[in-house]
Write a protein that holds these residues in place. Structure first.
Motif, PDB file in Angstrom:
ATOM      1  N   GLY A  81      -5.873   2.682 -18.621  1.00 50.63           N
ATOM      2  CA  GLY A  81      -4.600   3.378 -18.733  1.00 50.63           C
ATOM      3  C   GLY A  81      -4.552   4.608 -17.844  1.00 50.63           C
ATOM      4  N   GLU A  82      -5.659   5.336 -17.797  1.00 51.40           N
ATOM      5  CA  GLU A  82      -5.732   6.504 -16.914  1.00 51.40           C
ATOM      6  C   GLU A  82      -5.647   6.090 -15.447  1.00 51.40           C
ATOM      7  OE1 GLU A  82      -8.825   9.317 -17.679  1.00 51.40           O
ATOM      8  OE2 GLU A  82      -8.886   8.812 -19.811  1.00 51.40           O
ATOM      9  N   VAL A  83      -6.263   4.957 -15.112  1.00 50.32           N
ATOM     10  CA  VAL A  83      -6.219   4.454 -13.729  1.00 50.32           C
ATOM     11  C   VAL A  83      -4.783   4.135 -13.327  1.00 50.32           C
ATOM     12  CG1 VAL A  83      -6.884   2.560 -12.203  1.00 50.32           C
ATOM     13  CG2 VAL A  83      -8.575   3.587 -13.710  1.00 50.32           C
ATOM     14  N   PHE A  84      -4.050   3.440 -14.201  1.00 52.74           N
ATOM     15  CA  PHE A  84      -2.659   3.097 -13.881  1.00 52.74           C
ATOM     16  C   PHE A  84      -1.798   4.349 -13.734  1.00 52.74           C
ATOM     17  CE2 PHE A  84      -3.567  -1.085 -16.160  1.00 52.74           C
ATOM     18  CZ  PHE A  84      -3.759  -1.768 -14.972  1.00 52.74           C
ATOM     19  N   ASP A  85      -2.028   5.346 -14.597  1.00 53.97           N
ATOM     20  CA  ASP A  85      -1.284   6.596 -14.478  1.00 53.97           C
ATOM     21  C   ASP A  85      -1.581   7.296 -13.154  1.00 53.97           C
ATOM     22  OD1 ASP A  85      -0.175   6.167 -16.943  1.00 53.97           O
ATOM     23  OD2 ASP A  85      -1.617   7.426 -18.029  1.00 53.97           O
ATOM     24  N   ALA A  86      -2.867   7.297 -12.762  1.00 55.39           N
ATOM     25  CA  ALA A  86      -3.253   7.943 -11.506  1.00 55.39           C
ATOM     26  C   ALA A  86      -2.637   7.230 -10.307  1.00 55.39           C
ATOM     27  CB  ALA A  86      -4.775   7.974 -11.375  1.00 55.39           C
ATOM     28  N   VAL A  87      -2.595   5.889 -10.341  1.00 59.77           N
ATOM     29  CA  VAL A  87      -1.991   5.126  -9.240  1.00 59.77           C
ATOM     30  C   VAL A  87      -0.499   5.429  -9.134  1.00 59.77           C
ATOM     31  CG1 VAL A  87      -1.414   2.806  -8.428  1.00 59.77           C
ATOM     32  CG2 VAL A  87      -3.709   3.293  -9.281  1.00 59.77           C
ATOM     33  N   SER A  88       0.186   5.482 -10.288  1.00 60.00           N
ATOM     34  CA  SER A  88       1.617   5.796 -10.275  1.00 60.00           C
ATOM     35  C   SER A  88       1.868   7.198  -9.714  1.00 60.00           C
ATOM     36  CB  SER A  88       2.182   5.689 -11.694  1.00 60.00           C
ATOM     37  OG  SER A  88       2.036   4.378 -12.203  1.00 60.00           O
ATOM     38  N   SER A  89       1.037   8.169 -10.113  1.00 63.77           N
ATOM     39  CA  SER A  89       1.191   9.536  -9.604  1.00 63.77           C
ATOM     40  C   SER A  89       0.919   9.602  -8.111  1.00 63.77           C
ATOM     41  CB  SER A  89       0.247  10.475 -10.355  1.00 63.77           C
ATOM     42  OG  SER A  89       0.520  10.478 -11.743  1.00 63.77           O
ATOM     43  N   MET A  90      -0.098   8.833  -7.661  1.00 64.24           N
ATOM     44  CA  MET A  90      -0.424   8.820  -6.236  1.00 64.24           C
ATOM     45  C   MET A  90       0.723   8.218  -5.414  1.00 64.24           C
ATOM     46  SD  MET A  90      -1.762   7.224  -3.343  1.00 64.24           S
ATOM     47  CE  MET A  90      -2.479   5.670  -3.838  1.00 64.24           C
ATOM     48  N   LYS A  91       1.342   7.152  -5.923  1.00 64.61           N
ATOM     49  CA  LYS A  91       2.475   6.550  -5.223  1.00 64.61           C
ATOM     50  C   LYS A  91       3.650   7.531  -5.122  1.00 64.61           C
ATOM     51  CE  LYS A  91       3.643   2.346  -6.307  1.00 64.61           C
ATOM     52  NZ  LYS A  91       3.997   1.187  -7.157  1.00 64.61           N
ATOM     53  N   LYS A  92       3.893   8.262  -6.210  1.00 61.14           N
ATOM     54  CA  LYS A  92       4.967   9.241  -6.199  1.00 61.14           C
ATOM     55  C   LYS A  92       4.677  10.356  -5.199  1.00 61.14           C
ATOM     56  CE  LYS A  92       7.551  12.348  -9.248  1.00 61.14           C
ATOM     57  NZ  LYS A  92       7.685  12.858 -10.639  1.00 61.14           N
ATOM     58  N   ALA A  93       3.417  10.831  -5.172  1.00 56.51           N
ATOM     59  CA  ALA A  93       3.048  11.885  -4.221  1.00 56.51           C
ATOM     60  C   ALA A  93       3.164  11.396  -2.785  1.00 56.51           C
ATOM     61  CB  ALA A  93       1.620  12.367  -4.508  1.00 56.51           C
ATOM     62  N   ALA A 118      -5.184  15.260  -4.200  1.00 59.31           N
ATOM     63  CA  ALA A 118      -5.609  15.462  -5.586  1.00 59.31           C
ATOM     64  C   ALA A 118      -5.610  14.155  -6.371  1.00 59.31           C
ATOM     65  CB  ALA A 118      -4.692  16.484  -6.257  1.00 59.31           C
ATOM     66  N   GLU A 119      -4.580  13.322  -6.170  1.00 56.74           N
ATOM     67  CA  GLU A 119      -4.526  12.045  -6.878  1.00 56.74           C
ATOM     68  C   GLU A 119      -5.615  11.085  -6.389  1.00 56.74           C
ATOM     69  OE1 GLU A 119      -2.874  11.532  -9.463  1.00 56.74           O
ATOM     70  OE2 GLU A 119      -1.716  13.387  -9.381  1.00 56.74           O
ATOM     71  N   LEU A 120      -5.924  11.119  -5.108  1.00 56.50           N
ATOM     72  CA  LEU A 120      -7.003  10.272  -4.593  1.00 56.50           C
ATOM     73  C   LEU A 120      -8.349  10.698  -5.178  1.00 56.50           C
ATOM     74  CD1 LEU A 120      -5.968   9.923  -0.840  1.00 56.50           C
ATOM     75  CD2 LEU A 120      -5.928   8.145  -2.571  1.00 56.50           C
ATOM     76  N   ARG A 121      -8.555  12.001  -5.296  1.00 62.06           N
ATOM     77  CA  ARG A 121      -9.786  12.473  -5.924  1.00 62.06           C
ATOM     78  C   ARG A 121      -9.855  12.065  -7.391  1.00 62.06           C
ATOM     79  NH1 ARG A 121     -10.011  18.631  -3.408  1.00 62.06           N
ATOM     80  NH2 ARG A 121     -10.772  18.028  -1.334  1.00 62.06           N
ATOM     81  N   ARG A 122      -8.699  12.114  -8.065  1.00 56.76           N
ATOM     82  CA  ARG A 122      -8.656  11.689  -9.463  1.00 56.76           C
ATOM     83  C   ARG A 122      -9.035  10.225  -9.596  1.00 56.76           C
ATOM     84  NH1 ARG A 122      -3.016  11.497 -12.895  1.00 56.76           N
ATOM     85  NH2 ARG A 122      -3.848  10.601 -14.821  1.00 56.76           N
ATOM     86  N   LEU A 123      -8.514   9.376  -8.704  1.00 60.93           N
ATOM     87  CA  LEU A 123      -8.896   7.957  -8.715  1.00 60.93           C
ATOM     88  C   LEU A 123     -10.389   7.778  -8.450  1.00 60.93           C
ATOM     89  CD1 LEU A 123      -5.906   6.292  -6.832  1.00 60.93           C
ATOM     90  CD2 LEU A 123      -6.584   5.882  -9.191  1.00 60.93           C
ATOM     91  N   GLY A 124     -10.927   8.580  -7.540  1.00 61.61           N
ATOM     92  CA  GLY A 124     -12.358   8.506  -7.265  1.00 61.61           C
ATOM     93  C   GLY A 124     -13.197   8.870  -8.481  1.00 61.61           C
TER      94      GLY A 124
END
Length: 477
Positions: A81-93, A118-124
């Protein structure tokens, strides 16, 4: 009673012998053990595994398969769930980053870029959490260590980025040093006066074209050509070019006479003049035509009065505009076509690849766009000055007469000025033109804008049997 004692003694001996033969074995039971005892031990082992299952997240059954517990499944669901949220935030950014490109908004781009990183680091970080839980969370499982290459890769990328920034700063420092040198050396008074003329013209509305305005714009052309030549030379030095060979190539490329076999021993520290000569020769090529021969227009001949008025109107509209902003809105206008044509004629593909490591700027220009790089921005300063001078030339009546000195010609002080300052302020006898630096103009009022030349003694020239073969084609004719 004796029989019972014997039986007991015999049983003790058998158990003792079995223990001696198999002192630590748990998986290999004695043959005389009952089936009930074996089942009891198997139940005990299974209970131990269930305890490990709750503690460690998985259990090994027969050392062949793993069973994921309900707790582990819930943890993985939360992680996904956190991964999907991070991907959505990264797409928006990333969408915000794209929106910042058109229209161009540097501050918005900087903010969006920080958000994407920041979102890419979060995904990492989520990826590393997943690896640790799946690969190495259990005490009996394999080590949850990231490979050395994966751990070092982000730091290597950061190091390369820092190296590029350092190189850009070094180029900027060299450029500033060249500008400082131009200010502190001879000819300060003339340069300050020309800048004063330019600033005064920028701050007022000119009602009609005149010789003074043309002289001021020509002074601006000279300043911008010096600045861009210094910037380009600093890039060449950062790329470890052989400056002496480059000067020879430039001299061969700017030759306008039939004396191709005559060369001059130009000093390496005067390479900036040779480079400026090459730039002016390319930028002023086609200056006598109303569109620099970009098309076959003859409006200046068919409707001369109307064309002069149109040119001066364009001059007034454009003189206060930022060329970067103009080309961002109208990339394929006449000025945009002029910039593309001149840049491609000045910067050879091998030259661009040597200086920048790629052909990104050239590919953008060929595709009809204009780069946002500092190098292209410096070039646009020179291109705009030449374009304004061209508009003003066709707005004047009569039009200025354009001339240029030839290599090997005698020095004529009424039409030429030396870029080298001699002691005493006078040019010694016996000096000839080694190469022209910038063109001159004779105005309808009778005044003359002198051509700038690089002078040398006749004894400094030397013969070259075939100059074209020894010169690399980085500075095309």
């Amino acid at each position: 009673m004796a029989n019972k004692v014997c039986n007991l003694t015999d049983l003790v001996q058998r158990v003792t012998a079995s223990c001696l033969l198999h002192p630590l074995a748990r998986g290999h039971e004695p043959e005389d053990f009952s089936e009930n005892q074996a089942e009891d031990e198997e139940d005990e082992v299974q209970s131990d595994c269930e305890e490990n299952e709750v503690e460690e997240g998985f259990t090994v059954a027969g050392e062949k398969k793993r069973e994921v517990t309900l707790k582990r499944v819930r943890e993985m669901e939360l992680l996904m769930g956190e991964v999907f949220d991070a991907v959505s935030s990264m797409k928006k950014a990333y969408v915000n980053l794209q929106d910042a490109h058109c229209p161009w908004d540097p501050e918005k781009m900087r903010t969006a870029d920080v958000a994407v990183v920041a979102e890419l680091r979060r995904l990492g970080n989520l990826r590393e959490r997943f690896r640790r839980r799946v690969r190495g969370a259990g005490r009996g499982g394999p080590l949850g260590l990231v490979s050395l290459r994966e751990a070092v890769a982000p730091y290597e990328a950061t190091l390369e980025e820092l190296k590029r920034e350092v190189k850009a700063k070094e180029v900027e420092i060299e450029n500033l040093k060249e500008k400082l040198s131009n200010i502190t050396t001879g000819g300060k008074k003339g340069r300050f006066q020309s800048r004063k003329k330019i600033s005064s013209i920028k701050g007022q509305v000119v009602a009609a074209p005149g010789p003074e305005l043309f002289e001021a714009i020509m002074s601006q052309v000279k300043e911008n050509s010096k600045s861009f030549a210094a910037f380009l030379l600093s890039l060449m030095r950062s790329a470890h070019w052989d400056i002496t060979a480059a000067v020879r190539s430039i001299e061969a490329a700017t030759t306008t006479t039939t004396n191709d076999n005559i060369m001059f021993k130009v000093e390496a520290h005067h390479a900036k003049y040779a480079l400026e000569s090459y730039l002016c020769q390319k930028m002023f090529q086609g200056f006598d035509h109303e569109t620099f021969y970009m098309d076959g227009s003859l409006s200046s001949l068919l409707k001369p009065d109307q064309y002069r008025r149109d040119c001066f109107t364009q001059f007034q509209d454009m003189k206060a505009m930022d060329p970067v902003e103009l080309l961002g809105i109208l990339p394929t206008c006449q000025f945009g076509k002029f910039c593309s044509k001149k840049f491609l004629s000045i910067i050879h593909p091998k030259m661009e690849e040597s200086l920048f490591g790629n052909l990104e700027q050239r590919n953008l220009i060929v595709a009809g766009n204009h780069p946002r790089s500092q190098f292209y921005k410096e070039f646009l300063g020179l291109a705009k000055a030449v374009w304004l001078l061209h508009l003003l030339a066709f707005a004047l009546e009569p039009a200025p007469c354009h001339f240029q000195a030839s290599k090997g010609a005698d020095f004529h002080p009424e039409y030429m000025e030396s870029v080298i300052r001699f002691s005493g302020g006078r040019v010694p006898v016996g000096q000839v033109v080694a190469f022209p630096v910038s063109p001159g103009f004779k105005l309808g009022s009778g005044s003359v804008i002198k051509a700038r030349v690089y002078l040398m003694s006749r004894t400094s020239q030397w013969e070259v049997s075939d100059a074209k073969e020894m010169i690399p084609p980085l500075f095309p004719r």
